[in-house]
Design an enzyme around this catalytic site. Structure first.
Site, mmCIF file in Angstrom:
data_model
loop_
_atom_site.group_PDB
_atom_site.id
_atom_site.type_symbol
_atom_site.label_atom_id
_atom_site.label_comp_id
_atom_site.label_asym_id
_atom_site.label_seq_id
_atom_site.Cartn_x
_atom_site.Cartn_y
_atom_site.Cartn_z
ATOM 1 N N LYS A 137 0.852 -1.192 0.000
ATOM 2 C CA LYS A 137 0.000 0.000 0.000
ATOM 3 C C LYS A 137 0.880 1.230 0.000
ATOM 4 O O LYS A 137 2.009 1.186 0.484
ATOM 5 C CB LYS A 137 -0.880 0.028 1.253
ATOM 6 C CG LYS A 137 -2.126 0.864 1.088
ATOM 7 C CD LYS A 137 -3.156 0.089 0.310
ATOM 8 C CE LYS A 137 -4.497 0.756 0.251
ATOM 9 N NZ LYS A 137 -5.536 -0.226 -0.093
HETATM 10 N N1 GLU Z 1 -7.195 0.075 -3.294
HETATM 11 C C1 GLU Z 1 -7.956 -1.103 -3.611
HETATM 12 C C2 GLU Z 1 -7.994 -2.043 -2.426
HETATM 13 O O1 GLU Z 1 -7.856 -1.633 -1.303
HETATM 14 C C3 GLU Z 1 -7.494 -1.769 -4.896
HETATM 15 C C4 GLU Z 1 -6.071 -2.229 -4.904
HETATM 16 C C5 GLU Z 1 -5.602 -2.733 -6.251
HETATM 17 O O2 GLU Z 1 -6.366 -2.795 -7.181
HETATM 18 O O3 GLU Z 1 -4.408 -3.065 -6.331
HETATM 19 O O4 GLU Z 1 -8.240 -3.214 -2.566
#
Ligand code: GLU
Length: 426
Positions: A116
């Site tokens: 993240k």
């Molecule tokens: N931000 C989204 C999540 O928390 C998508 C992450 C992604 O597609 O890599 O799952």
């Protein structure tokens, strides 16, 4: 409100989200008998990068923003996870979100680990130029650890397809050729995937449908309340209304609106795009963002930020199903209360896994330079999500635990197996 309850909510607001994520892992480690070594290994992120991001603002001044990229685990494949632009971003939050991505990717069985990113900023108070400069410089700073075979960012809170386009372009310019697979959630014109914009919401719909079937509840007319009207919440409202659910309340950071007869979702979406908020929509009564959680409904969809369902309000939630379109909306102590009360909580790593699942499809399409039809994407998404629901549900039944713990049992076991098979380097 009594002094005691004020103190308690203050305490909950301070509840550390990283400790909460670790606590969730500890609970399941005990349940599935995870070996101590692997447990300790999975309790920490693999890699943490903090960067300073200098940006020349429109008035000519230079401001320094702080950003993070955390890679929690890569045993099952490259790290994957979004980037969030928000004033409340902290390193602990990004660590928790990275760990949740590891479990999410393992649960839906896509070959990714978890990561993240986040930048402490207020995108609503920045011009498009300032946002572009911030995004490009942040991308450049984290480019030492991202890449299609290493770590693939995506959208999250307040980051858009346009921002993904700037990430893709910056990374590509540095390398000297186009590398669409470095980021997902891109616009279609530069290698994005059909269905990615609605994927989080669509996955959430599929999971709620499965839960309704399991609990033998009728979809037609079932009342849904949605907290958060961003990418996940807004598309969830639209797709769920199309499917026959009745949307009775919706809110965003500025406030909400409710109508037990059902909100006109199309009108509400138009109002949100025109004014930037659901507040002031004529088709219902005003309701606070917080009250939406406790309103009379069958399905509650928290689709905003973490830690909104606490030990304070868990006993007041009237829904039979809580579908976590947001990451981390429920505190562990609230989980226990809801489970005792027979409320089925569909955990974030299941209920919002549609987004990363279609991100995986996007990455595969980019690498193959071969793009699929939307029907095919939605069909594949449905298969992955319903299988994950079944697997989590079977574990929950087998151990007599809630759906979160059931989902964690499936996910943690998969990551542990990969970690064990690869062994410890050197
Ligand atoms: N931000 C989204 C999540 O928390 C998508 C992450 C992604 O597609 O890599 O799952």
């Amino acid at each position: 409100m009594t002094t005691a309850s004020i103190d308690r909510s203050a305490l909950q607001a301070r509840r550390n989200v990283w400790e909460m994520a670790q606590e969730q892992l500890d609970d399941v480690a005990k349940l599935i008998g995870l070996s101590e070594g692997i447990h300790l290994y999975l309790r920490q992120p693999k890699r943490v990068l903090e960067v300073s991001v200098p940006v020349r603002m429109d008035d000519g001044r230079i401001r320094i923003f702080t950003g993070y990229r955390v890679q929690h685990n890569m045993s099952r494949g490259p790290a994957k996870g979004g980037i969030r632009f928000h004033p409340d971003v902290t390193l602990d939050e990004v660590k928790a979100l990275a760990m949740w991505m590891t479990w999410k990717c393992a649960l839906v069985n896509i070959p990714f680990g978890g990561a993240k990113g986040g930048v402490i900023c207020d995108p609503k108070a920045m011009s498009p130029q300032e946002l572009e400069h911030l995004t490009r410089r942040f991308t450049s700073e984290i480019s030492i650890i991202i890449g299609p075979e290493k770590d693939i960012p995506a959208p999250d809170v307040y980051t858009t397809p346009q921002i993904m386009a700037w990430i893709m372009d910056t990374f590509s310019m540095q390398k000297g050729y186009s590398i669409p697979g470095v980021v997902t959630g891109k616009p279609l014109a530069i290698g994005g995937s059909l269905g990615r914009d609605k994927a989080t919401a669509r996955g959430c719909l599929y999971v709620v449908d499965e839960a309704m079937k399991t609990l033998q509840l009728q979809v037609e007319g079932a009342r849904v309340a949605i907290q958060g009207f961003g990418n996940a919440g807004m598309h969830a409202a639209t797709l769920m209304a199309e499917r026959g659910y009745r949307i009775v309340a919706a809110s965003d950071s500025r406030g909400g609106v409710a109508n037990q007869k059902g909100l006109d979702v199309r009108g509400l979406v138009a109002h949100k795009s025109e004014t930037g908020s659901v507040v002031g929509f004529g088709g219902g009564e005003p309701m606070s963002n917080k009250d939406v959680l406790e309103c009379d409904c069958d399905v509650l969809v928290p689709a905003a930020l973490e830690k909104v369902i606490t030990q304070e309000n868990a006993s007041k939630i009237r829904a039979k199903i809580v579908a976590e379109a947001a990451n981390g909306p429920t505190l562990p102590e609230a989980d226990r209360i809801l489970h005792e009360r027979g409320v089925m909580v569909l955990p974030d790593i299941l209920a919002n896994a549609g987004g990363v699942t279609v991100s995986y499809f996007e990455w595969v399409q980019d690498l193959q330079e071969n793009f699929w039809e939307e029907d095919e994407i939605n069909e594949r998404l449905k298969r992955k999500i319903t299988r994950a629901f079944r697997e989590a549900y079977d574990q929950a039944k087998r151990h007599g635990v809630d759906m979160r713990t059931g989902a964690y049992a499936v996910a943690v076991d998969r990551v542990a197996e990969a970690t064990k098979l690869r062994g410890l380097y050197p």
